[in-house]
Structure formats: C-alpha cells, structure tokens
Design a protein around this motif. Structure first.
Motif, PDB file in Angstrom:
ATOM      1  N   VAL A 338       0.821  -1.225   0.000  1.00 21.16           N
ATOM      2  CA  VAL A 338       0.000   0.000   0.000  1.00 21.16           C
ATOM      3  C   VAL A 338       0.849   1.267   0.000  1.00 21.16           C
ATOM      4  O   VAL A 338       0.484   2.265   0.604  1.00 21.16           O
ATOM      5  N   ASP A 339       1.997   1.211  -0.667  1.00 15.72           N
ATOM      6  CA  ASP A 339       2.789   2.408  -0.898  1.00 15.72           C
ATOM      7  C   ASP A 339       3.219   3.098   0.395  1.00 15.72           C
ATOM      8  O   ASP A 339       3.117   4.319   0.533  1.00 15.72           O
ATOM      9  N   ARG A 340       3.720   2.330   1.344  1.00 11.71           N
ATOM     10  CA  ARG A 340       4.188   2.890   2.604  1.00 11.71           C
ATOM     11  C   ARG A 340       5.632   2.476   2.836  1.00 11.71           C
ATOM     12  O   ARG A 340       6.042   1.361   2.497  1.00 11.71           O
ATOM     13  N   PHE A 341       6.418   3.405   3.426  1.00 13.32           N
ATOM     14  CA  PHE A 341       7.790   3.101   3.812  1.00 13.32           C
ATOM     15  C   PHE A 341       7.765   2.390   5.174  1.00 13.32           C
ATOM     16  O   PHE A 341       7.073   2.824   6.100  1.00 13.32           O
ATOM     17  N   ILE A 358       5.131   4.982   7.188  1.00 18.53           N
ATOM     18  CA  ILE A 358       4.684   6.295   6.733  1.00 18.53           C
ATOM     19  C   ILE A 358       4.357   6.214   5.245  1.00 18.53           C
ATOM     20  O   ILE A 358       5.049   5.527   4.483  1.00 18.53           O
ATOM     21  N   ALA A 359       3.284   6.862   4.852  1.00 16.62           N
ATOM     22  CA  ALA A 359       2.872   6.859   3.450  1.00 16.62           C
ATOM     23  C   ALA A 359       3.915   7.575   2.596  1.00 16.62           C
ATOM     24  O   ALA A 359       4.492   8.581   3.018  1.00 16.62           O
ATOM     25  N   GLU A 364       7.147  12.425   1.035  1.00 19.59           N
ATOM     26  CA  GLU A 364       7.613  13.287  -0.045  1.00 19.59           C
ATOM     27  C   GLU A 364       7.175  14.731   0.182  1.00 19.59           C
ATOM     28  O   GLU A 364       7.942  15.675  -0.035  1.00 19.59           O
ATOM     29  N   GLN A 365       5.928  14.922   0.636  1.00 19.13           N
ATOM     30  CA  GLN A 365       5.445  16.279   0.911  1.00 19.13           C
ATOM     31  C   GLN A 365       6.250  16.935   2.022  1.00 19.13           C
ATOM     32  O   GLN A 365       6.606  18.118   1.947  1.00 19.13           O
TER      33      GLN A 365
END
Length: 563
Positions: A338-341, A358-359, A364-365
């Motif tokens: 699900v695209d999380r680190f 963390i997403a 990135e933001q």
C-alpha cells in the motif's frame, strides 16, 4: 607543477600494500622532476573493469575540474582503468580540464595510448574471464566448489600428492545441517519465511556468514536457485552456470541474467546431501501453492488497475528510494505494501523494534516542504555564502601568489635574455652563450604558458544566491508534478539529500523525520549556470545540466533539520 597521484589495487593482486608501493614509486618520480604533490587518490579492492562506482576516481575528476592540480600521475594506465570506454571518458574529462595524464609505464598519455592500451586491457579482461570460467567448470564437474561456501557446509583443508593445497573440497557441517532441515520442515508445515527468520534470530542462531536471518535468505528466488529452500546442493545436486552477470554501462553495477537450461552444469554429489526427497518435494509443493495464489492476486490487481487507469497513470514513482533509513537500527526503510515506507529489518526478520510506517506521499510532501522552507531560509544561504567566500578568497590568494612569482621570474629571465643579446651585438660570443640562451628561452616559454593557463579570480560573493535558490526550488517543486519533467527533477532533488532518518515519535502512530543535507552541494547546485528549455515559463525550465555532485567544498558543514 602541482600533481595528483592515483593508485588502485583489486582482487587480482590481493595486497593492500600495493597502493603504498604505487604511491612510493610515483613520489620518487615526482621528486626527480621537482613536482609538488597536491594530493593522493586511491581505490582499494575495486576492480579495474569499471570506474563508475569508484569514489577515488570520481573525486580526482572533480578536483581536476576545480583546478587543484595540473597533472595526474599513476604507475600505469591499467591502474586507472581497464575499461576502454571509461579510459576514453576519463581522458576527455581531464583534457577538458587542462590536466594531462602521465604514467611511469607509458609516459605522457595520448589518444594513441587510450585506443591501443584500452583495447589491450579489454582483451585481457575477456581472456581472464574465459580462463577463469574454464577452470571453475572443471572443478564443478569433479564435484568441487565453483566458488563460495553454502550454509550447511565447511571447507576441507588438505594437501595433494605433491604437497600442494587442494581447493574446492567441503563437507557437511552437522550443526548447520540440522538448522537447514529445521527450516525445510517449518516451511513445509506452513510457517512463513519471516516467522522462521525471527525465531532463529531470537534463539541466537547465526545465519550465513554469521549475519542475522531474514525472509529473503530463506525464500530466495525459485528460478535462480537462490535461498535456503531452493538450493539443490541440499539434495545432492551441484548446480553451476545457472546465471551470469553483466555490467550495466550506466551504473557500473553487475546485473544477473538467467542462462538457458541447456547451459547449466549439474553434477551429482550424494555425499553432500542434507535434505531427503520427501521433505524437498513437500517444500516444492508449498512453493507452488504460494505461486498460484500470487498469480491470482496479480490478475486481480491488474483488473483493478484496468478499472482505474487514470489514477494508475498519474501515480508517480518513488523519489526517495535508497535515501530513507531507520533511526533505531540504522538499516534502510523501503517501500512495502500500500505504498508505505517501513523498516526493512523489522519487516524481513523482526530484528528491529521500529514498526512505524509512513505513506510515501506524506514523506515526499514533508521533504519538499522542508527543502523549500528550511534550506532556502536566509540563515542557511548566509552560511553557504560565507563558506564559499572564505574558500574562494583562499584560492584567489594562492593564484595571486603564484602569478606574482611567475611574473617576477619572467621579468628577470627577459632581462637576462636582453643582456646576452646586447653582448652579442657588441661582438662578444661564446659557445656557452647559445646553451644559456636556449635554457632562458625555454624557461620564458614555460612561464608564459603557466601565466596564460592560470585560472582567473572568481567573485568572492554571490549576492543573488538566496533568490536564485528560491527560484530553482520553486521550479523543482513544480516540475515534480509534471510527468515529462519528473525524472530530471527527481535527480536534482536527490542530489540535495544525503539521507532521511525516520524514528518513532512520542505519540501513538507518530513518526519523526530528520533530513541530512550538505550546504556545499546545495550551493554548487544553486550557483551552477544551466541552460533550460527555450520556454522559461514551462515547468522544469532551468533544470537541464543540474549538478549531481555530492562533494562539499572546504568549510562547508552538514545541515540537519526536522521535517
């Protein structure tokens, strides 16, 4: 003459002292020529087949471009590189910087040396690879090791009939063999590789090479035969030449390629068998079940993406892969489901207690906001400008001192030349006067060339650095939102970041992020004059040619801040 010395040793020499030997010979040559050694550069234990990943050679090129020395001295051209393309590229970079290459073996390096020696070195590497593979194949067909030692075995050291050491023999390590059988039994019983790895680590059982166990060590890759549960040596079959490695010319890294089955070399070694047929087949059956489930999940995911093509097309690639690390175990954070680190050590073997994730989009933001709001702050720019000014002033003083000395000597030489000319006009001539005149004329030409080649003073300050940096960061942020400009903008962004460290926060589910950067890199990126697209209003304009150098200038300190 300020010279830089370069030395390298690799696995074909197996001796770290080789670098000091090379430097000693180069220093002796420099002393005979009355050259000043400006610095030494080295790469230890690194193959000469590529220079892309060699930090020593990269720093050498960067310092040459900065004018820190006037000549590169090495023992031989193959100590710099054996790759024909790399030699040509390095030669062009140094020639553009006005820095020639001299070696003790070949003398001054020219285009002829680059072409001929590069070809000879390439042929040498090819011949060495062929002879090495031939020797390894012969050993494997005799049932001996083709390289490396698998978990579960130990090396047998013995002497041959003529007293030479016999290589490639091994025998079963009883304790490790029991661990292998335990892994097979637990995997066949339905326990996941991650759970198996965690249990082994919790019990203090060392993995291959004494490292911690993780899920990939156990499951490996089925087709490539890697991983504990895929190693056919455990059932008495020695496999060799299953895959080959080729060098990626863009990165210099070796990439594996699977060979056709017809090229595999298989030798039966029943004396090395650890796992029985029944247990082996049970493991293969469970792997087949897992593979079938993955196929079904993949087909379902593909159908889902077909229904959401618009969202899938807009989904950006990860900008920060390879730059994110865990603050607890110092290992890498990587993208998981699900695209999380998530911390790789925690997810692969449970050796790290940090379970916070963390997403990707959120991280990135936070990074972009931190770069824009913190690194472009007036105090950060002021520190960078002050350090730049101090270093520039130091270099300028050196240049002026050298130029003043050369000018004074040139005046003296010209005066001596005029004196001899006047003496000749007056009717006085000796044979020794001709030799003296030749020496003076040669010295005059040398001083004239040195003065002409001396770099001009650089401006001490860049007063527009803050506004220039703000404009570039704004362009960078905008370009990241446009697919066409995203790859180049991502490369520029990554050049500004050394690493990002994630640690659990005080509150439940909270995660703290700290960015580590380099003011020297930021200043270099900002002050570099670039030529962008013709339309300066387009996103990403001005990004072309952005420097990716991570080297800080003298006086620059790392910058760290919370995101």
């Amino acid at each position: 003459m300020r010279v830089a010395l370069y030395a390298r040793y690799s696995s074909d020499q197996q001796r770290a002292a080789s670098i000091e030997d090379q430097f000693r010979l180069c220093r002796e040559h420099a002393a005979r020529e009355d050259w000043e050694i400006a610095g030494t550069y080295q790469d230890a234990g690194i193959s000469g087949a590529s220079q892309i990943l060699r930090p020593g050679i990269q720093k050498l090129v960067r310092d040459a471009q900065c004018g820190l020395f006037q000549l590169v001295l090495a023992e031989a051209l193959d100590r710099i590189s054996r790759d024909q393309a790399d030699i040509a590229t390095l030669y062009k970079h140094l020639k553009f910087a006005g820095v020639p290459i001299v070696t003790l073996a070949e003398g001054a390096i020219s285009e002829l040396h680059v072409g001929l020696k590069g070809t000879m070195n390439a042929l040498f590497l090819g011949d060495l690879a062929m002879r090495t593979r031939r020797g390894l194949r012969g050993r494997v067909e005799l049932g001996k090791s083709g390289g490396g030692l698998c978990y579960g075995y130990r090396v047998v050291r013995r002497l041959g009939e003529r007293g030479e050491q016999v290589k490639g023999d091994r025998e079963i390590d009883t304790a490790q063999a029991e661990v292998v059988r335990r892994i097979y039994r637990e995997f066949a019983a339905g326990i996941s590789p991650r759970a198996i790895a965690k249990k082994l680590n919790d019990q203090g059982i060392s993995g291959p090479a004494g490292k911690l166990w993780n899920d990939t060590t156990i499951r490996g890759h089925v087709r490539r035969g890697t991983g504990i549960i895929n190693n056919e040596l455990y059932v008495g079959r020695l496999m060799w030449n299953r895959q080959r490695y080729v060098k990626d010319p863009a990165t210099g890294k070796r990439v594996s390629r699977l060979n056709p089955e017809s090229e595999w070399i298989v030798t039966d070694v029943p004396e090395l068998r650890i796992v029985g047929d029944e247990l082996w087949q049970a493991v293969k059956a469970r792997q087949s079940e897992i593979a079938d489930r993955l196929v079904n999940l993949t087909e379902a995911a593909q159908a889902h993406h077909q229904r959401n093509r618009l969202n899938s097309a807009r989904r950006p690639k990860s900008l920060l892969s390879g730059l994110v690390f865990c603050g607890c175990c110092e290992g890498p954070y990587s993208l998981r489901s699900v695209d999380r680190f998530a911390c790789s050590s925690h997810t692969s073997n449970g050796s790290c207690p940090n379970k916070r994730t963390i997403a990707r989009s959120e991280l990135e933001q936070r990074v972009l906001a931190g770069l824009k709001n913190r690194m472009m702050a007036p105090e950060a720019a002021a520190v960078a400008m002050r350090a730049y000014a101090e270093e520039t002033n130091r270099l300028n003083r050196e240049r002026r001192a050298n130029a003043d000395g050369w000018n004074a000597e040139l005046v003296k030489v010209e005066k001596q030349i005029r004196s001899i000319i006047e003496a000749i006009k007056a009717g006085m001539f000796h044979v020794s006067m001709k030799a003296e005149m030749d020496a003076l004329e040669a010295r005059k030409a040398d001083l004239t060339n040195q003065l002409a080649a001396a770099p001009q003073d650089k401006p001490d300050l860049l007063p527009s650095i803050s506004s220039l940096y703000a404009r570039k960061v704004a362009q960078l942020t905008e370009a990241l939102n446009h697919p066409d400009d995203r790859p180049q903008a991502a490369a520029a962004l990554r050049s500004l970041i050394e690493k990002i460290v994630l640690t659990p926060g005080a509150k439940r589910g909270e995660i703290d992020a700290t960015l580590y950067g380099e003011l020297g890199t930021i200043l270099n990126w900002t002050k570099r004059q670039v030529v962008g697209p013709a339309n300066k209003n387009t996103p990403g304009a001005g990004l072309t040619g952005v420097s990716l150098s991570m080297v800080a200038g003298t006086g620059f300190e790392p910058v760290t801040f919370r995101l």
